[in-house]
Design a protein around this motif. Structure first.
Motif, PDB file in Angstrom:
ATOM      1  N   ASP A 185      -6.991   1.403  -9.355  1.00 25.37           N
ATOM      2  CA  ASP A 185      -5.537   1.284  -8.998  1.00 25.37           C
ATOM      3  C   ASP A 185      -5.513   0.861  -7.473  1.00 25.37           C
ATOM      4  O   ASP A 185      -6.186   1.304  -6.602  1.00 25.37           O
ATOM      5  CB  ASP A 185      -4.965   3.021  -8.941  1.00 25.37           C
ATOM      6  CG  ASP A 185      -3.536   2.365  -9.092  1.00 25.37           C
ATOM      7  OD1 ASP A 185      -3.077   2.220  -7.869  1.00 25.37           O
ATOM      8  OD2 ASP A 185      -2.765   3.069  -9.865  1.00 25.37           O
ATOM      9  N   TYR A 188      -3.661   1.743  -5.307  1.00 26.28           N
ATOM     10  CA  TYR A 188      -3.315   2.928  -4.659  1.00 26.28           C
ATOM     11  C   TYR A 188      -4.538   3.530  -3.842  1.00 26.28           C
ATOM     12  O   TYR A 188      -4.503   3.870  -2.678  1.00 26.28           O
ATOM     13  CB  TYR A 188      -2.694   4.156  -5.340  1.00 26.28           C
ATOM     14  CG  TYR A 188      -2.269   5.174  -4.784  1.00 26.28           C
ATOM     15  CD1 TYR A 188      -1.042   5.469  -4.315  1.00 26.28           C
ATOM     16  CD2 TYR A 188      -3.344   6.433  -4.623  1.00 26.28           C
ATOM     17  CE1 TYR A 188      -0.760   6.752  -3.502  1.00 26.28           C
ATOM     18  CE2 TYR A 188      -2.721   7.450  -3.899  1.00 26.28           C
ATOM     19  CZ  TYR A 188      -1.685   7.769  -3.317  1.00 26.28           C
ATOM     20  OH  TYR A 188      -1.382   9.069  -2.763  1.00 26.28           O
ATOM     21  N   LYS A 233      -5.430   1.191  -0.762  1.00 27.81           N
ATOM     22  CA  LYS A 233      -4.381   0.968   0.215  1.00 27.81           C
ATOM     23  C   LYS A 233      -4.230   2.298   1.010  1.00 27.81           C
ATOM     24  O   LYS A 233      -4.146   2.342   2.215  1.00 27.81           O
ATOM     25  CB  LYS A 233      -2.937   0.477  -0.444  1.00 27.81           C
ATOM     26  CG  LYS A 233      -2.051   0.411   0.624  1.00 27.81           C
ATOM     27  CD  LYS A 233      -0.713  -0.102  -0.247  1.00 27.81           C
ATOM     28  CE  LYS A 233       0.426  -0.510   0.701  1.00 27.81           C
ATOM     29  NZ  LYS A 233       1.357  -1.252  -0.019  1.00 27.81           N
ATOM     30  N   ALA A 288       5.498   2.876   3.124  1.00 30.48           N
ATOM     31  CA  ALA A 288       5.076   2.077   1.813  1.00 30.48           C
ATOM     32  C   ALA A 288       4.622   3.188   0.838  1.00 30.48           C
ATOM     33  O   ALA A 288       4.729   3.037  -0.456  1.00 30.48           O
ATOM     34  CB  ALA A 288       3.707   1.316   2.154  1.00 30.48           C
ATOM     35  N   HIS A 289       4.044   4.296   1.175  1.00 31.08           N
ATOM     36  CA  HIS A 289       3.603   5.454   0.247  1.00 31.08           C
ATOM     37  C   HIS A 289       4.687   5.886  -0.495  1.00 31.08           C
ATOM     38  O   HIS A 289       4.805   6.428  -1.343  1.00 31.08           O
ATOM     39  CB  HIS A 289       2.792   6.502   0.982  1.00 31.08           C
ATOM     40  CG  HIS A 289       2.191   7.545   0.088  1.00 31.08           C
ATOM     41  ND1 HIS A 289       2.628   8.855  -0.054  1.00 31.08           N
ATOM     42  CD2 HIS A 289       0.958   7.440  -0.394  1.00 31.08           C
ATOM     43  CE1 HIS A 289       1.967   9.433  -0.923  1.00 31.08           C
ATOM     44  NE2 HIS A 289       0.815   8.703  -1.150  1.00 31.08           N
ATOM     45  N   ARG A 345       7.651   4.468  -0.937  1.00 31.04           N
ATOM     46  CA  ARG A 345       8.242   3.790  -2.124  1.00 31.04           C
ATOM     47  C   ARG A 345       7.202   3.506  -3.235  1.00 31.04           C
ATOM     48  O   ARG A 345       7.771   3.295  -4.254  1.00 31.04           O
ATOM     49  CB  ARG A 345       8.032   2.163  -1.280  1.00 31.04           C
ATOM     50  CG  ARG A 345       9.268   2.004  -0.288  1.00 31.04           C
ATOM     51  CD  ARG A 345       9.344   0.598   0.137  1.00 31.04           C
ATOM     52  NE  ARG A 345       9.853   0.357   1.322  1.00 31.04           N
ATOM     53  CZ  ARG A 345       9.546  -0.441   2.287  1.00 31.04           C
ATOM     54  NH1 ARG A 345       8.826  -1.206   2.191  1.00 31.04           N
ATOM     55  NH2 ARG A 345      10.329  -0.356   3.606  1.00 31.04           N
ATOM     56  N   THR A 346       5.897   3.633  -2.962  1.00 30.95           N
ATOM     57  CA  THR A 346       5.197   3.840  -4.261  1.00 30.95           C
ATOM     58  C   THR A 346       5.172   4.867  -5.199  1.00 30.95           C
ATOM     59  O   THR A 346       5.042   4.625  -6.319  1.00 30.95           O
ATOM     60  CB  THR A 346       3.584   3.932  -3.755  1.00 30.95           C
ATOM     61  OG1 THR A 346       3.581   2.776  -2.735  1.00 30.95           O
ATOM     62  CG2 THR A 346       2.522   3.935  -4.722  1.00 30.95           C
ATOM     63  N   LEU A 347       5.625   6.157  -4.746  1.00 32.64           N
ATOM     64  CA  LEU A 347       6.118   7.161  -5.526  1.00 32.64           C
ATOM     65  C   LEU A 347       7.514   7.150  -6.275  1.00 32.64           C
ATOM     66  O   LEU A 347       8.315   6.618  -5.521  1.00 32.64           O
ATOM     67  CB  LEU A 347       5.985   8.291  -4.665  1.00 32.64           C
ATOM     68  CG  LEU A 347       4.401   8.637  -3.972  1.00 32.64           C
ATOM     69  CD1 LEU A 347       4.634   9.871  -2.983  1.00 32.64           C
ATOM     70  CD2 LEU A 347       3.430   8.569  -4.942  1.00 32.64           C
TER      71      LEU A 347
END
Length: 164
Positions: free
Chosen positions: A63, A65, A68, A142-143, A145-147
């Motif tokens: 992934d 994630y 990153k 960004a973290h 927004r990812t969740l």
């Protein structure tokens, strides 16, 4: 300038310039086929890692994630080590003890079992709230927004026993 392999005559003698014609020279006594190991090199033992079961909140090693968000926390070498450990554990293949094992153990990405084996999670856990705070501001955004909107950070922190 003369050609290196062209014969030359001087005083009735013929001279050849270039390497000797004998190619089958014997090796030096004590010479080996293997390159010597540096005196500063540290030999690392070979291990066969084992897998720990993952949880529903974890990420597959492939992934995006993982690269990153884990690289800023533990570094690229440690992330590469955990990916190699996971792949070796899945395939039952041996590999040398990773250089970044101490960092991986500190951050919960690897553990040494009571039997002396190295255990790695089948899937890579998400960052805890403490780890998210260590990210640069742009990656923190960004973290988030990812969740998903259900605040996955809190769920991951609770599952791993960390405080928010």
């Amino acid at each position: 300038m003369r050609n290196a392999s062209a014969p030359s005559t001087s005083g009735g003698r013929t001279h050849t310039f270039g390497p000797p014609s004998s190619v089958g020279a014997s090796r030096s006594p004590g010479a080996t086929d293997r390159r010597p190991i540096r005196r500063t090199a540290i030999a690392r033992d070979v291990i066969i890692p084992v897998l720990l079961p993952g949880t529903a909140t974890d990420f597959a090693p492939t992934d995006p994630y993982v690269r990153k968000f884990w690289i800023p926390i533990v570094g690229p070498g440690a992330v590469a080590d955990v990916l190699r450990l996971t792949a070796a554990a899945r395939g039952g293949r041996p590999l040398r003890i990773p250089l970044h094992l101490e960092i991986l153990a500190k951050e919960g990405l690897a553990a040494v079992t009571p039997h002396g084996r190295i255990a790695v999670p089948e899937t890579i856990p998400g960052l805890t709230a403490r780890q998210v705070r260590r990210l640069p501001p742009s990656l923190r955004v960004a973290h988030q927004r990812t969740l998903p909107a259900t605040d996955r950070v809190h769920a991951i922190a609770t599952a791993r026993g960390a405080t928010a």
